[in-house]
Design a protein around this motif. Structure first.
Motif, PDB file in Angstrom:
ATOM      1  N   ASP A 106       0.844  -1.194   0.000  1.00 20.49           N
ATOM      2  CA  ASP A 106       0.000   0.000   0.000  1.00 20.49           C
ATOM      3  C   ASP A 106       0.882   1.248   0.000  1.00 20.49           C
ATOM      4  OD1 ASP A 106      -2.532  -1.289   0.088  1.00 20.49           O
ATOM      5  OD2 ASP A 106      -2.196  -1.732   2.216  1.00 20.49           O
ATOM      6  N   PRO A 120       1.129   5.016   0.936  1.00 22.24           N
ATOM      7  CA  PRO A 120       0.422   6.004   1.773  1.00 22.24           C
ATOM      8  C   PRO A 120       0.524   7.415   1.204  1.00 22.24           C
ATOM      9  CG  PRO A 120       2.540   5.502   2.740  1.00 22.24           C
ATOM     10  CD  PRO A 120       2.420   4.629   1.506  1.00 22.24           C
ATOM     11  N   GLU A 134      12.847   0.359   3.250  1.00 24.81           N
ATOM     12  CA  GLU A 134      11.842   1.318   2.811  1.00 24.81           C
ATOM     13  C   GLU A 134      11.467   1.097   1.339  1.00 24.81           C
ATOM     14  OE1 GLU A 134      12.543   5.471   5.088  1.00 24.81           O
ATOM     15  OE2 GLU A 134      14.246   4.773   3.923  1.00 24.81           O
ATOM     16  N   SER A 177       8.898   5.240   2.028  1.00 27.13           N
ATOM     17  CA  SER A 177       7.868   4.810   2.974  1.00 27.13           C
ATOM     18  C   SER A 177       8.278   3.513   3.643  1.00 27.13           C
ATOM     19  CB  SER A 177       6.531   4.615   2.234  1.00 27.13           C
ATOM     20  OG  SER A 177       5.561   4.042   3.093  1.00 27.13           O
ATOM     21  N   ASP A 178       8.053   3.446   4.956  1.00 22.17           N
ATOM     22  CA  ASP A 178       8.304   2.200   5.680  1.00 22.17           C
ATOM     23  C   ASP A 178       7.294   1.142   5.243  1.00 22.17           C
ATOM     24  OD1 ASP A 178      10.423   3.199   7.096  1.00 22.17           O
ATOM     25  OD2 ASP A 178       9.192   3.867   8.778  1.00 22.17           O
ATOM     26  N   GLY A 226       4.604  -1.400   5.345  1.00 25.96           N
ATOM     27  CA  GLY A 226       3.554  -1.736   6.291  1.00 25.96           C
ATOM     28  C   GLY A 226       3.153  -0.625   7.233  1.00 25.96           C
ATOM     29  N   SER A 227       3.651   0.601   7.000  1.00 21.42           N
ATOM     30  CA  SER A 227       3.250   1.717   7.865  1.00 21.42           C
ATOM     31  C   SER A 227       2.792   2.881   6.992  1.00 21.42           C
ATOM     32  CB  SER A 227       4.409   2.150   8.767  1.00 21.42           C
ATOM     33  OG  SER A 227       5.337   2.936   8.043  1.00 21.42           O
ATOM     34  N   THR A 228       2.249   3.896   7.631  1.00 22.59           N
ATOM     35  CA  THR A 228       1.770   5.064   6.894  1.00 22.59           C
ATOM     36  C   THR A 228       2.777   6.208   6.917  1.00 22.59           C
ATOM     37  OG1 THR A 228       0.628   5.866   8.880  1.00 22.59           O
ATOM     38  CG2 THR A 228      -0.633   4.481   7.352  1.00 22.59           C
ATOM     39  N   ARG A 229       3.935   5.976   7.540  1.00 23.30           N
ATOM     40  CA  ARG A 229       4.941   7.041   7.608  1.00 23.30           C
ATOM     41  C   ARG A 229       5.626   7.194   6.262  1.00 23.30           C
ATOM     42  NH1 ARG A 229      10.078   6.740  11.594  1.00 23.30           N
ATOM     43  NH2 ARG A 229      10.844   5.502   9.848  1.00 23.30           N
TER      44      ARG A 229
END
Length: 419
Positions: free
Chosen positions: A308, A310, A329, A346-347, A349-352
């Motif tokens: 995904d 973000p 990343e 982007s990391d 599995g995260s939204t950062r």
């Protein structure tokens, strides 16, 4: 350092060819730094610094060019988060092709680190900081993007033409770089050139007989992952029939790679994710990417992965997934640029998410360029009429490499690696 770091009681050290050298000969009497310690310290430095340090003394100059030190530095470089390299080329007749770099934090390298190659040149592939280039006359050369050295490749027995398939790859087992050339629809000639040798050689065609009587052509640029070069080919007879082919750089064998689920299509791309080959199947609104990842090349084991992105469509309407970095990343490319090109990190599995901007070469100006297909961008310029300029932007993982490309030094490096 193996075979290159032994010191005797007087502080002298043996290089890879057995010669004794005095480390720190210019130092005050009584101070002797072991060769292995000097090598370990220097191997952690950037390539740019090492190129300057060759002028410190003859000992350091010899050490930095020593094959075992070159390998030690490469191993250290592979442990570091790799840089993001951006290859920028324009179809404008006055424009060269440029390499621009950013480190893993997105900070752009100094202006002098931007490299340009002659116009009308194409990049065949990248491997450990080396780039293989072919110009419009089908002359081949290899560039070291860290040292800015280059070497011309001897002409093969059968001159290169537009009918040939050319690929560039790295064999991590033998520490060798190879160029492979073949023409499948005309006598199926297969030739290989190993960097550091003097001539091309033929290889057995029996390992590559799956084309049959069908006419195929290369569909996307090849990619080298873990010692294997992959590329997609498309049938001339059946427009939707696409296959994945591979070349094992060490074993020098070709094969067709079966991708389960019949996922290859016109919009598929090959990228590197978590150290594996990945095929981008499709995306939903360019926000969720479905991948097939080749976990085991020998046994053809594939897994499915969903990534995904973000990013809001207001930020990037059509993002390009370029793969993952050594930091884990995801690297995402923008769909337009104007003076600067944006990268997003982007990391998994995260939204950062974080972003960085890379200044583009001045030839591209300040007007807006938009992606119109895959990695291709266009710009309309009003100058006595409407002219369409096109440019291509590709990202790659850049690893620093101090391999010397001067012929005598390169041959010595290859011989030492074989030993």
């Amino acid at each position: 350092m193996d075979n290159g770091g032994a010191t005797n009681e007087t502080g002298a050290a043996k290089s890879s060819d057995g010669r004794e050298t005095e480390i720190g000969g210019d130092q005050a009497a009584g101070y002797h730094i072991p060769q292995e310690l000097v090598a370990e310290i220097l191997a952690k430095l950037p390539a740019k610094s090492l190129m300057r340090f060759r002028c410190v003394c003859r000992t350091w100059s010899s050490l930095i060019r020593d094959p075992f030190f070159v390998k030690l530095h490469q191993n250290q470089s592979l442990k570091k988060p790799c840089k993001t390299g951006i290859l920028v080329s324009s179809k404008h007749q006055l424009s060269n092709t440029y390499f621009v770099f950013a480190d893993h934090e997105g900070k752009q390298s100094f202006e002098e680190d931007t490299i340009s190659i002659p116009k009308s040149s194409n990049v065949l592939g990248f491997a450990n900081g080396l780039a293989c280039i072919v110009n419009d006359k089908y002359d081949l050369s290899v560039y070291n993007l860290s040292t800015h050295e280059s070497i011309s490749i001897p002409l093969p027995p059968q001159k290169v033409s537009f009918q040939d398939h050319l690929s560039f790859g790295f064999d991590p087992l033998a520490n060798e770089y190879k160029i492979v050339k073949f023409r499948v629809h005309e006598k199926e000639q297969f030739e290989i050139f190993t960097l550091g040798t003097q001539r091309w050689r033929r290889i057995n065609r029996k390992h590559y007989n799956f084309y049959g009587d069908m006419k195929w052509y290369d569909f996307k640029d090849p990619i080298c992952v873990n010692g294997v070069v992959y590329w997609m080919v498309k049938s001339m007879a059946e427009s939707l029939k696409i296959h994945l082919h591979s070349f094992d750089v060490h074993g020098e064998k070709f094969q067709q790679v079966y991708v389960p689920g019949n996922v290859l299509c016109l919009f598929s791309d090959l990228i590197q994710v978590e150290g594996c080959l990945a095929v981008i199947q499709d995306s939903e609104c360019r926000k969720t990417f479905k991948l097939k990842m080749l976990r085991d090349y020998r046994n053809n084991v594939w897994i499915q992965k969903i990534i995904d992105i973000p990013l809001s469509p207001k930020v990037v309407r059509y993002p390009t997934l370029a793969g993952t970095l050594g930091t884990g990343e995801i690297l995402i490319l923008d769909d337009n640029f104007s003076g600067f090109f944006r990268l997003f990190y982007s990391d998994m599995g995260s939204t950062r998410i974080r972003s960085a901007e890379i200044a583009m070469p001045s030839i591209f100006g300040e007007k807006k360029w938009k992606r119109y297909y895959a990695n291709h961008f266009s710009q309309t310029v009003e100058d006595g009429g409407s002219w369409l300029y096109s440019a291509s932007i590709f990202s790659f993982h850049h690893v620093e490499n101090i391999l010397p490309l001067k012929e005598d030094q390169l041959e010595n490096t290859v011989v030492a690696a074989v030993r």
